[in-house]
Design a protein around this motif. Sequence first.
Motif, short mmCIF file in Angstrom:
data_model
loop_
_atom_site.label_atom_id
_atom_site.label_comp_id
_atom_site.label_asym_id
_atom_site.label_seq_id
_atom_site.Cartn_x
_atom_site.Cartn_y
_atom_site.Cartn_z
N GLY A 110 7.57 0.85 45.36
CA GLY A 110 7.42 0.34 46.72
C GLY A 110 5.99 -0.01 47.10
O GLY A 110 5.07 0.09 46.30
N ASP A 111 5.84 -0.46 48.33
CA ASP A 111 4.55 -0.86 48.85
C ASP A 111 4.00 0.20 49.78
O ASP A 111 4.71 1.10 50.19
CB ASP A 111 4.70 -2.16 49.65
CG ASP A 111 4.83 -3.37 48.74
OD1 ASP A 111 4.02 -3.47 47.80
OD2 ASP A 111 5.74 -4.19 48.96
N VAL A 112 2.71 0.04 50.12
CA VAL A 112 2.12 0.90 51.12
C VAL A 112 2.82 0.61 52.44
O VAL A 112 2.93 -0.54 52.84
CB VAL A 112 0.61 0.61 51.26
CG1 VAL A 112 -0.01 1.48 52.32
CG2 VAL A 112 -0.10 0.79 49.92
N PRO A 113 3.33 1.64 53.14
CA PRO A 113 4.01 1.38 54.41
C PRO A 113 3.05 0.85 55.47
O PRO A 113 1.83 0.92 55.31
CB PRO A 113 4.55 2.75 54.82
CG PRO A 113 4.38 3.64 53.65
CD PRO A 113 3.31 3.06 52.81
N SER A 114 3.61 0.32 56.53
CA SER A 114 2.79 -0.25 57.59
C SER A 114 2.07 0.84 58.38
O SER A 114 2.66 1.86 58.72
CB SER A 114 3.70 -1.04 58.53
OG SER A 114 3.11 -1.13 59.79
N PRO A 115 0.79 0.62 58.69
CA PRO A 115 0.07 1.61 59.50
C PRO A 115 0.47 1.55 60.98
O PRO A 115 -0.04 2.31 61.79
CB PRO A 115 -1.40 1.23 59.30
CG PRO A 115 -1.39 -0.18 58.85
CD PRO A 115 -0.06 -0.47 58.23
N ILE A 116 1.38 0.64 61.33
CA ILE A 116 1.86 0.59 62.71
C ILE A 116 2.85 1.72 62.95
O ILE A 116 2.77 2.44 63.93
CB ILE A 116 2.54 -0.77 63.01
CG1 ILE A 116 1.52 -1.89 62.82
CG2 ILE A 116 3.08 -0.79 64.44
CD1 ILE A 116 2.13 -3.28 62.83
N ASN A 117 3.77 1.89 62.01
CA ASN A 117 4.71 2.99 62.10
C ASN A 117 4.65 3.81 60.82
O ASN A 117 5.52 3.72 59.97
CB ASN A 117 6.14 2.48 62.27
CG ASN A 117 6.39 2.06 63.69
OD1 ASN A 117 6.08 2.79 64.63
ND2 ASN A 117 6.93 0.87 63.85
N PRO A 118 3.56 4.57 60.65
CA PRO A 118 3.46 5.33 59.41
C PRO A 118 4.60 6.32 59.31
O PRO A 118 5.12 6.79 60.33
CB PRO A 118 2.10 6.03 59.52
CG PRO A 118 1.76 6.01 60.96
CD PRO A 118 2.45 4.83 61.55
N PRO A 119 5.02 6.65 58.08
CA PRO A 119 6.12 7.59 57.90
C PRO A 119 5.79 8.93 58.55
O PRO A 119 4.62 9.32 58.61
CB PRO A 119 6.22 7.75 56.39
CG PRO A 119 5.49 6.59 55.81
CD PRO A 119 4.48 6.17 56.81
N ALA A 120 6.82 9.62 59.00
CA ALA A 120 6.61 10.95 59.57
C ALA A 120 6.23 11.93 58.47
O ALA A 120 6.46 11.67 57.30
CB ALA A 120 7.90 11.40 60.26
N GLY A 121 5.66 13.03 58.89
CA GLY A 121 5.26 14.04 57.91
C GLY A 121 4.10 13.52 57.09
O GLY A 121 3.20 12.87 57.61
N CYS A 122 4.10 13.79 55.80
CA CYS A 122 3.06 13.27 54.92
C CYS A 122 3.29 11.77 54.76
O CYS A 122 4.38 11.33 54.44
CB CYS A 122 3.12 13.96 53.56
SG CYS A 122 2.04 13.19 52.35
#
Lengths: 328, 333
Positions: free
Chosen positions: A279-291
């Motif tokens: 996968g890709d680096v997730p968006s910093p707009i809605n970063p994943p919860a937790g780590c």
Amino acid sequence: MAVANTEHLLEVNNLKKYFPIKGGILRHTVGTVKAVDGVSFTVRRGETLGLVGESGCGKTTTGRTILRLEQATSGEVLFEDKDVLKASSRQMKALRRDMQIVFQDPYASLDPRITVGQSVAEGLVIHGIGTPKEREERVREVLAKVGLHASQINRFPHEFSGGQRQRIGIARALIMEPKLIVCDEPVSALDVSIQSQVLNLLRNLQREFGLTYLFIAHNLSVVEHISDRVGVMYLGKLVELASREDLFREPLHPYTKALISAIPNPDPTARRERIVLQGDVPSPINPPAGCRFHPRCWIARPICSEQDPEFAEKRKGHWAACHFAGEF
Amino acid sequence: MTTAPHRSTDPSQEILRVTGLKTHFFTDEGVVQAVDGIDIVLHRGETLGIVGESGSGKSVTSLSILRLVSRPGRVVAGTVFFDGVDLLTLNDEEMRTIRGNRISMIFQQPTTALNPVFRVGDQIIETLEIHQGLKGEEASGRCRELLAMVGLPDPNRRMKQYPHELSGGQCQRVMIAMALACNPELLIADEPTTALDVTIQAQILDLMRALREKINTSIILITHDMGVVAEMADSVAVMYAGQIVEYADVRSLFTDPKHPYTQGLLNSMPMLGHVRDELAVIPGTVPSLINPPSGCRFASRCSQRFEACDRDPAMLELAEGRRVRCWLYAEKR
């Protein structure tokens, strides 16, 4: 409150920089990009702290916010125990003499309409240092230090190659006799044979003038070469910070380990373990919860999606933000 | 996973033979000799890495093979035999049946190589319609298959998306899907991972390796990254100032580089896990290709220069598949 500490030249505490996203007809703020989201580290006098990460991880924004080229959202930046983020414009001007920056793109960072001499002298003029004659003398001195010829003082940027332009960029910073130079991807735009010239120059200048570098780059081999300590960023956060030896020999964060293993090795006979992140680096707009790394992490467990791991000292001088640091 | 063992190639099965290729650009400032006498032989299933710094002529070489050099550039000499046919003698119509079909290309900037106003699926389907004559459901079915093959999850949704909705790594996967749409015999990849982050680069290199095994295509991989070459290539051509200065199998090149430029290049790279106090430096910069220096083009930057270097060095064959353009290895100095 920080106690006066001469060992630390720069101290960054819980630095945050959020960019608003405007949308709709009335340009309302519809969201925020958490480019830097609570970063803390110190830079010791005379050392090089490398900051690595992939595009969009916030390493450049961190450097720019420290120098107040971006206005921080919150946090604290102490330079020789002076609070940079709270400094008045007069105080800031004085501080800028001590904190300089070298930019990534040597083609875009020089004014094409002024000569190299004027460009390098610009800082002296702004700060009203010396007479024109003294300034020219100083420019010649600094040009020689960065390996350019004093006779090139009246030339324009387009007459120089990329490597030479980067030397001019370094001269512009150096002429102010700074204590700290933020080097933002200073060699990424250069060819390998030119890159090594500039890296050697930076190291020699550091030794001669006792400079401190915050060295921001995406290339881990370059960072390993130049740094004393290295910080790894992912999605706006520092995930690991350690001495160069510890970080590269025994990374504790799974992201660091994957990053190191992903670098193509210029040795066709080498056999090694490779961790290919999905996968890709997730968006910093809605970063994943937790780590923030958990969706791509191969050692993630349920807690990782629930609780943000604390950035803690796992071993002496070796910091990591991971619930299962080093448990590969 | 460990580095894949390099596959054996069949020397009797030659797919591409480039001889004496010269491509010059006729500019107002003078004639730029961007590619100046290149010889390449590529076998079926072989991956050839072309390495060199900016301006060494590696991209122009690949564009010349595909006949994509645009004005003021022109191929002025040489032959490019692909499967026994000299591509340089074909008319445009004939060339179009080969380009994108039997030979295809992946470019450096995946986000600019795709057309921004067309859906990703339509762009792949266009290729399939033109070259394979597929229509309607057949074409879109094959498109879905290709997108799944390059590891894009949810192909149905991807097909309807525009390039700007995809990340750089995803765009590069689409480019690869398009390049592989017609099972090309030769794939030219020009810096396919340079614009990508390392973790994404690792994904794309893995994908290229897997696809190479699957459809046994020959690859010309153009890159400036010695690490990528070491991991992907069977043989390597090192280019400098429009010429190939060294040609070797990948192992020999890295363990026993012959040309002073190759040696300098390898020594000037910071290598992970081998920290040195000082990096080796190749002094000076690449010469202008408008009036390249007479004699060896690397001489002015070379630490081992001697009298002979004022004359043009010939390409010397040291062993089978091992060539170097340097006077140090000439028997009679």
